[in-house]
Design an enzyme around this catalytic site. Structure first.
Site, PDB file in Angstrom:
ATOM      1  N   LYS A 147       0.842  -1.189   0.000  1.00 36.17           N
ATOM      2  CA  LYS A 147       0.000   0.000   0.000  1.00 36.17           C
ATOM      3  C   LYS A 147       0.885   1.249   0.000  1.00 36.17           C
ATOM      4  O   LYS A 147       2.058   1.190   0.335  1.00 36.17           O
ATOM      5  CB  LYS A 147      -0.916  -0.014   1.234  1.00 36.17           C
ATOM      6  CG  LYS A 147      -2.059  -1.021   1.089  1.00 36.17           C
ATOM      7  CD  LYS A 147      -2.976  -1.058   2.290  1.00 36.17           C
ATOM      8  CE  LYS A 147      -3.624   0.290   2.591  1.00 36.17           C
ATOM      9  NZ  LYS A 147      -4.660   0.141   3.668  1.00 36.17           N
ATOM     10  N   GLU A 174     -11.239 -14.181   7.424  1.00 35.82           N
ATOM     11  CA  GLU A 174     -10.168 -13.370   6.842  1.00 35.82           C
ATOM     12  C   GLU A 174      -8.839 -13.765   7.478  1.00 35.82           C
ATOM     13  O   GLU A 174      -8.696 -13.706   8.691  1.00 35.82           O
ATOM     14  CB  GLU A 174     -10.416 -11.872   7.075  1.00 35.82           C
ATOM     15  CG  GLU A 174      -9.344 -11.015   6.409  1.00 35.82           C
ATOM     16  CD  GLU A 174      -9.510  -9.516   6.661  1.00 35.82           C
ATOM     17  OE1 GLU A 174     -10.107  -8.833   5.823  1.00 35.82           O
ATOM     18  OE2 GLU A 174      -9.044  -9.050   7.724  1.00 35.82           O
ATOM     19  N   GLU A 189       2.390   1.408  12.818  1.00 37.21           N
ATOM     20  CA  GLU A 189       1.589   2.240  11.905  1.00 37.21           C
ATOM     21  C   GLU A 189       0.150   2.340  12.414  1.00 37.21           C
ATOM     22  O   GLU A 189      -0.455   3.410  12.354  1.00 37.21           O
ATOM     23  CB  GLU A 189       1.645   1.635  10.497  1.00 37.21           C
ATOM     24  CG  GLU A 189       1.129   2.548   9.398  1.00 37.21           C
ATOM     25  CD  GLU A 189      -0.369   2.440   9.202  1.00 37.21           C
ATOM     26  OE1 GLU A 189      -0.935   3.365   8.600  1.00 37.21           O
ATOM     27  OE2 GLU A 189      -0.966   1.443   9.663  1.00 37.21           O
TER      28      GLU A 189
HETATM   29  P1  GTP Z   1     -11.801  -2.960   5.637  1.00 39.25           P
HETATM   30  O1  GTP Z   1     -11.984  -4.325   6.215  1.00 39.25           O
HETATM   31  O2  GTP Z   1     -12.974  -2.081   5.857  1.00 39.25           O
HETATM   32  O3  GTP Z   1     -10.514  -2.320   6.115  1.00 39.25           O
HETATM   33  O4  GTP Z   1     -11.729  -3.098   4.063  1.00 39.25           O
HETATM   34  P2  GTP Z   1     -11.068  -4.272   3.208  1.00 39.25           P
HETATM   35  O5  GTP Z   1     -11.692  -5.560   3.607  1.00 39.25           O
HETATM   36  O6  GTP Z   1     -11.072  -3.892   1.770  1.00 39.25           O
HETATM   37  O7  GTP Z   1      -9.610  -4.166   3.765  1.00 39.25           O
HETATM   38  P3  GTP Z   1      -8.205  -4.827   3.483  1.00 39.25           P
HETATM   39  O8  GTP Z   1      -8.274  -6.255   3.058  1.00 39.25           O
HETATM   40  O9  GTP Z   1      -7.408  -3.909   2.640  1.00 39.25           O
HETATM   41  O10 GTP Z   1      -7.642  -4.747   4.975  1.00 39.25           O
HETATM   42  C1  GTP Z   1      -8.280  -5.366   6.018  1.00 39.25           C
HETATM   43  C2  GTP Z   1      -7.430  -5.345   7.290  1.00 39.25           C
HETATM   44  O11 GTP Z   1      -6.024  -5.316   7.015  1.00 39.25           O
HETATM   45  C3  GTP Z   1      -7.632  -4.146   8.181  1.00 39.25           C
HETATM   46  O12 GTP Z   1      -8.734  -4.320   9.025  1.00 39.25           O
HETATM   47  C4  GTP Z   1      -6.312  -4.122   8.968  1.00 39.25           C
HETATM   48  O13 GTP Z   1      -6.297  -5.116   9.984  1.00 39.25           O
HETATM   49  C5  GTP Z   1      -5.314  -4.515   7.929  1.00 39.25           C
HETATM   50  N1  GTP Z   1      -4.778  -3.348   7.209  1.00 39.25           N
HETATM   51  C6  GTP Z   1      -5.125  -2.940   5.954  1.00 39.25           C
HETATM   52  N2  GTP Z   1      -4.438  -1.843   5.610  1.00 39.25           N
HETATM   53  C7  GTP Z   1      -3.648  -1.523   6.662  1.00 39.25           C
HETATM   54  C8  GTP Z   1      -2.701  -0.467   6.913  1.00 39.25           C
HETATM   55  O14 GTP Z   1      -2.464   0.420   6.086  1.00 39.25           O
HETATM   56  N3  GTP Z   1      -2.068  -0.471   8.119  1.00 39.25           N
HETATM   57  C9  GTP Z   1      -2.290  -1.421   9.072  1.00 39.25           C
HETATM   58  N4  GTP Z   1      -1.625  -1.325  10.235  1.00 39.25           N
HETATM   59  N5  GTP Z   1      -3.187  -2.428   8.868  1.00 39.25           N
HETATM   60  C10 GTP Z   1      -3.861  -2.474   7.691  1.00 39.25           C
HETATM   61 MG    MG Z   2     -11.694  -6.097   6.063  1.00 37.54          MG
END
Ligand code: GTP
Ligand code: MG
Length: 240
Positions: A147, A174, A189
């Site tokens: 990212k 997940e 972070e």
């Molecule tokens: P969300 O679940 O709403 O975040 O959307 P998504 O399902 O598209 O998210 P994604 O798979 O990109 O990320 C899910 C999880 O990964 C988050 O809940 C965090 O635990 C972790 N994560 C994702 N991006 C970051 C980041 O930039 N920093 C950190 N520390 N954790 C992250």
């Molecule tokens: Mg998620």
């Protein structure tokens, strides 16, 4: 052994029911049937989480026996709290109901697999993905494509079967696969992101430093991975 760290206490019907009733006292949106259905759903998520973490433990044990190497340093697992589930649905302007959770949220059951090396991330995730009783619903590879902020991890959403008296239910889990270095970085972070009382200039400075740290950690990992491959007789490559 102690490879698994539970980030929540074990499923308790009374806790979930109490949380739902507390939320309901302000909104009045759940019937007794809704609450019972919510509890059944959470039970299914928990079952799927245990199924997948057991599969991962079995793979880790097999690697130990066959190759004298533990690919998994440790695992963390958690069920999303009712409060976070409802918070996430509200943020996304989705209906607050059992069907809505089932249809829209894929991270109610979550497992974080912290591996020793980057090769381990891919071998463990590939072995799990190829098992015939689970399905891969979605893959996001933030290791191959980090990212913007420097975050790296491999996210896979699996559908795993849970067998109850009512029959077979496929539930999403997940799984975040990452190395120790990626986990070390993500923890800091995450802490920075939730530290809201920092001046903007400080926040920007720290974010930039973190991005530099992510790159340095990545280089260190490649070098250490190569040493590890050499010790174990695997061919060396520049990247993974
Ligand atoms: P969300 O679940 O709403 O975040 O959307 P998504 O399902 O598209 O998210 P994604 O798979 O990109 O990320 C899910 C999880 O990964 C988050 O809940 C965090 O635990 C972790 N994560 C994702 N991006 C970051 C980041 O930039 N920093 C950190 N520390 N954790 C992250
Ligand atoms: Mg998620």
């Amino acid at each position: 052994e102690g490879v698994i760290l539970d980030r929540h206490s074990r499923f308790k019907t009374s806790d979930i029911s109490a949380q739902l009733k507390m939320l309901d006292s302000t909104t009045g949106r759940f019937s007794v049937d809704d609450i019972a259905e919510f509890i059944n759903l959470m039970q299914l998520y928990e079952g799927a989480m245990y199924e997948v973490s057991t599969k991962l433990e079995i793979l880790d044990d097999e690697f130990q026996v066959r190759f004298s190497h533990d690919p998994i340093h440790h695992m963390e697992r958690r069920l999303k709290s009712i409060k976070s589930i409802i918070g996430k649905l509200e943020r996304r302007n989705l209906p607050i109901s059992v069907e809505s959770v089932r249809d829209n949220l894929f991270d109610v059951a979550g497992i974080r697999v912290i591996c020793n090396y980057r090769d381990d991330v891919y071998s463990v995730s590939n072995y799990l993905s190829s098992q015939s009783d689970i399905q891969v619903l979605r893959v996001k590879d933030y290791i191959k494509n980090p990212k913007q902020n420097g975050y790296r991890s491999l996210h896979v959403i699996y559908a795993a079967p849970v067998f109850l008296s009512s029959g077979e239910h496929y539930m999403p889990v997940e799984v975040q696969f990452r190395t120790i270095a990626m986990d070390y970085w993500a923890s800091l972070e995450h802490a920075l992101r939730y530290k809201t009382d920092l001046p903007d200039a400080k926040l920007a400075e720290h974010s930039q430093t973190l991005l530099d740290c992510a790159r340095s950690l990545q280089n260190i990992e490649v070098q250490m991975q190569n040493i590890h491959r050499d010790i174990n007789g695997a061919p060396q490559t520049e990247d993974t």
